[in-house]
Design an enzyme around this catalytic site. Structure first.
Site, short mmCIF file in Angstrom:
data_model
loop_
_atom_site.label_atom_id
_atom_site.label_comp_id
_atom_site.label_asym_id
_atom_site.label_seq_id
_atom_site.Cartn_x
_atom_site.Cartn_y
_atom_site.Cartn_z
CG ASP A 241 39.47 34.63 38.69
OD1 ASP A 241 39.07 33.82 37.56
OD2 ASP A 241 39.68 33.91 39.64
CG ASP A 265 36.97 37.75 40.78
OD1 ASP A 265 35.85 37.64 40.73
OD2 ASP A 265 37.72 36.89 41.42
CG ASP A 269 39.49 37.63 45.79
OD1 ASP A 269 38.92 38.68 46.30
OD2 ASP A 269 39.02 37.05 44.81
NE ARG A 321 31.75 37.29 47.50
CZ ARG A 321 32.13 36.22 46.61
NH1 ARG A 321 33.46 36.21 46.16
NH2 ARG A 321 31.47 35.23 46.51
#
Length: 443
Positions: A241, A265, A269, A321
């Site tokens: 990603d 991205d 994560d 986020r």
């Protein structure tokens, strides 16, 4: 009789099929059975050393995460108290991670002390503490299948523990994902190290990783290529990603004092059952979807995900986020939120979010003042989610929407200790991001 045994036969065939093809999706590499067995042995040994497992038996997940909240708050209070007793002559900031090692002018001779300084859910991440030093001398990445000795890729794929340092300032542009093997530390102190403008870091089905003092930015999708993951194995990678740090099915991970920005991205994560993670002292800038913690609303193994997010600075150019959570338990403590455009903290699938002693400075947009966002969830659903705010500082109209039925008795104990006042955030997070450390002086 044939019908009676049919479900067992189908289950056996499914097991053999999955075992043969490895993992699929998200750019995963197929793992041969011999490598997977070795991985299982390593994780099993680690499990026997760390008894704090959850009912889901995920390695690294603690049975009562509120106790970890209490431990984090206690360590912060102890650092502040020591600083107050020592007066202004101390180099201590009240940040317990930094106060553990940054006051040592001989840090370069005592690099591995860093491994004893983490707090929170990732506190047991030892990285390459028990291994040799490895010095990166070559910034190149010419061959992801047969990396040259002296390169970063050659170091991270080794089967043995390694504490990896860099002998000069360098920009490393990776042709393919940097797939890390277990028990590794990336220690950028003493050099200006950038992983940028190519692939970035993948932490997949491994354990005990420390990433410290690295600039990680402008990461791009790569893949559809062969990449080596260990001295004995390489395999085909589908498209990744473009995350800065991608944590996949891994435990005991600590990302500290890195500067992260502008990736394709996420910046960090963590998905697919990852847990025992601390993300601390980082400086996040210029990015949309900063941090995703949880694979999907339907992936219930992420209920064992436990992440501490502490002493970070969420700075200019960020949109959303910080983090976006699913299922697990997330302790967000003493961070400085100076920029967001949509929201700061979001979630779905009933995560527990414990916000303590953060500073939230809302944007000027009158429709983006709320810190929190329940993603694609009606109030009738999220009203029972346990989202709490204690001791946070809200500026320029910022507000946090709490929910849930109240604190457990263990949380009440944790709250009595208290995170440090949000008014001290500038001091505690003043060193966020990659540090300029030079030999012979305080870092």
């Amino acid at each position: 009789m044939a019908i009676k045994w049919l479900p067992l036969l189908l289950l056996g065939l499914l097991f053999l099929f999955v075992g043969g093809i490895g993992c699929v999706g998200h750019g995963e590499m197929s793992v041969p059975m011999s490598s997977r067995a070795g991985m299982g042995r390593r994780l099993g040994e680690l499990h026997s050393k760390n008894k704090e497992t959850s009912s889901l038996s995920v390695v690294g997940a603690v049975a009562d995460p509120e106790i970890m909240v209490a431990e984090v708050n206690r360590s912060i209070n102890n650092s502040i108290t020591r600083r107050q007793l020592a007066g202004l002559s101390t180099c201590g900031s009240g940040n317990p991670i930094d106060d553990c090692w940054r006051c040592d002018p001989n840090w370069q001779s005592n690099r591995k002390r860093l491994a004893d300084c983490s707090i929170g859910f990732g506190r047991n991440a030892i990285g390459g503490r028990d291994g040799d030093y490895y010095v990166v001398t070559n910034s190149g990445d010419d061959d992801p299948v047969n990396p040259k000795p002296g390169t970063l890729r050659y170091a991270v794929i080794q089967d043995k523990p390694l504490w990896i340092t860099f002998d000069h300032d360098m920009v490393i542009t990776l042709k393919q994902e940097l797939i890390m093997n277990s028990f590794k530390t990336l220690d950028g102190r003493g050099a200006n190290v950038h992983i940028a403008k190519g692939a970035c870091i993948t932490v997949q089905y491994v354990t005990n990783i420390i990433i410290h003092g690295i600039h990680i930015h402008d990461c791009v999708p790569t893949g559809n290529a062969m990449v080596r993951s260990s001295p004995s194995h390489y395999g085909w990678r589908t498209m990744a990603d473009g995350d800065g740090v991608s944590i996949f099915g891994s435990s005991y991970i600590w990302v500290d004092h890195c500067s992260l920005s502008n990736c394709a991205d996420g910046l960090v994560d963590a998905v697919m059952g990852s847990t025992a993670i601390t993300i601390s002292n980082n400086y996040f800038t210029r990015h949309n979807e900063v941090m995703l913690l949880g694979h999907s609303d339907s992936y219930v193994k992420d209920k064992a995900m436990q992440v501490t997010i502490a002493f970070n600075h969420f700075g200019e150019g960020l949109i959303q986020r910080m983090p976006r959570c699913r299922h697990g338990f997330f302790h967000v403590v003493n961070n400085d939120y100076t920029h967001w455009e949509m929201y700061a903290i979001g979630g779905s699938a009933e995560p527990t979010i414990n916000s303590q002693g953060n500073r939230y400075l809302a944007p000027t947009n009158p429709f983006a003042k709320e810190v929190t966002k329940r993603v694609d969830s009606a109030e009738s659903v999220w009203k029972n989610w346990n989202w709490r705010s204690e001791g946070d500082l809200f500026q320029n109209g910022a507000f946090f929407t709490p929910s849930g039925t109240g604190a457990s008795s263990s949380y009440a104990k944790a709250s009595s200790l208290g995170a440090k006042p949000a008014s001290m955030i500038s001091q505690i997070t003043s060193g966020a991001g990659a540090l300029s450390c030079r030999s012979g002086s305080l870092c």
